[in-house]
Design an enzyme around this catalytic site. Structure first.
Site, PDB file in Angstrom:
ATOM      1  CG  ASP A  75      21.085   4.372  17.146  1.00 56.79           C
ATOM      2  OD1 ASP A  75      20.462   4.328  18.220  1.00 56.79           O
ATOM      3  OD2 ASP A  75      22.324   4.461  17.078  1.00 56.79           O
ATOM      4  CG  HIS A 126      21.362   9.044  16.450  1.00 58.01           C
ATOM      5  ND1 HIS A 126      22.567   8.674  16.994  1.00 58.01           N
ATOM      6  CD2 HIS A 126      21.262   8.329  15.298  1.00 58.01           C
ATOM      7  CE1 HIS A 126      23.151   7.785  16.212  1.00 58.01           C
ATOM      8  NE2 HIS A 126      22.391   7.571  15.173  1.00 58.01           N
ATOM      9  CG  HIS A 221      20.200   1.030  12.795  1.00 57.24           C
ATOM     10  ND1 HIS A 221      21.168   0.109  13.124  1.00 57.24           N
ATOM     11  CD2 HIS A 221      20.783   2.248  12.860  1.00 57.24           C
ATOM     12  CE1 HIS A 221      22.302   0.757  13.365  1.00 57.24           C
ATOM     13  NE2 HIS A 221      22.104   2.046  13.209  1.00 57.24           N
TER      14      HIS A 221
HETATM   15 ZN   LIG Z   1      22.830   6.402  13.463  1.00 56.79          ZN
END
Ligand SMILES: [Zn+2]
Length: 255
Positions: A75, A126, A221
């Site tokens: 992400d 996102h 991430h």
């Molecule tokens: Zn995020």
């Protein structure tokens, strides 16, 4: 599975029953407070738990899977420093993955998005801003976030993403309405190692390894210095265990 309408209607029904019974059973004020508290906490916790499917149906893992497939997701990119490192590791270990990109980051780093696309990984939406107050947005606000990012991605790769992951994993009624309009498939996770919050990379890795099982979706991430160590160790472990690292779309379509 809990559903917001079910909780709301059940609460209203109990409220009416309390009102009717009040003169006979001397229902005190505290019963109403209890009812309100249970309703409030169920909705609050449900907003943060996509697996409850309170406001919308998100895909958080593949259950009853017959093969050893797992989906690793990243992400908040694309990130000019860490995304290329992640892509190289995925290539080295013949792994496919999914990247949930922030619209603003896409506009800043189009060439990195193109690299992700060229390596045949999944690309998902996102949000555009990923702001801390994003969960207070109206349906119109959410539609802007979603469409703006879709357009930013389309400009670079010529395709609009079909997947969406809510920032912070929080879902709201307004987001659910916006998703009904855009038709994105909402993607969650079932392994969250808190790689952005935990200081020690070994702890992050351990949190993942003890939860790994076929059909899982791992949330990571590609914007933190720990990612190189954590991802390499994870890929080594999965290879040894004969796992296949696949995209979200492949995991969804797995029978
Ligand atoms: Zn995020």
């Amino acid at each position: 599975m809990l559903n917001f309408k079910y909780i709301a209607w059940t609460s209203i029904a109990i409220f009416i029953i309390l009102l009717i019974c009040e003169p006979i059973l001397y229902v005190s004020f505290w019963w109403y407070m209890l009812l309100f508290s249970v309703f409030f906490w169920l909705v609050l916790i449900g907003s943060f738990s996509m697996s409850w499917k309170l406001f919308l149906k998100g895909f958080t893992s593949k259950t009853n899977i017959q093969t050893k497939k797992i989906a690793i997701t990243f992400d908040d990119g694309p990130n000019p420093k860490y995304t290329p490192i992640v892509l190289q590791l995925l290539k080295d270990y013949e792994a496919k993955a999914s990247f949930f990109c922030i619209g603003r980051q896409v506009e800043k780093n189009p060439e990195i998005l193109k690299l992700i696309y060229d390596e045949s990984h999944d690309i998902g939406n996102h949000s555009y801003t990923h702001s801390n107050t994003i969960d207070f947005k109206s349906t119109e606000g959410w539609l802007e976030e979603l469409k703006h990012t879709d357009q930013a991605i389309f400009k670079v790769i010529g395709e609009k993403p079909t997947l969406f992951r809510p920032p912070f994993g929080v879902t709201t009624p307004h987001l659910a309405k916006a998703i009904k309009v855009t038709g994105h498939q909402v993607i969650g996770w079932n392994i969250r190692p808190f790689d952005m919050a935990i200081k020690y990379r070994e702890v992050i890795l351990k949190r993942i390894l003890k939860q790994v099982k076929p059909g899982s979706i791992v949330l990571l991430h590609d914007k933190h210095e720990h990612i190189e160590f954590v991802l390499e160790q994870l890929l080594q472990f999965l290879k040894k265990q004969n796992y296949e690292m696949v995209t979200i779309n492949e995991l969804i379509n797995e029978t």
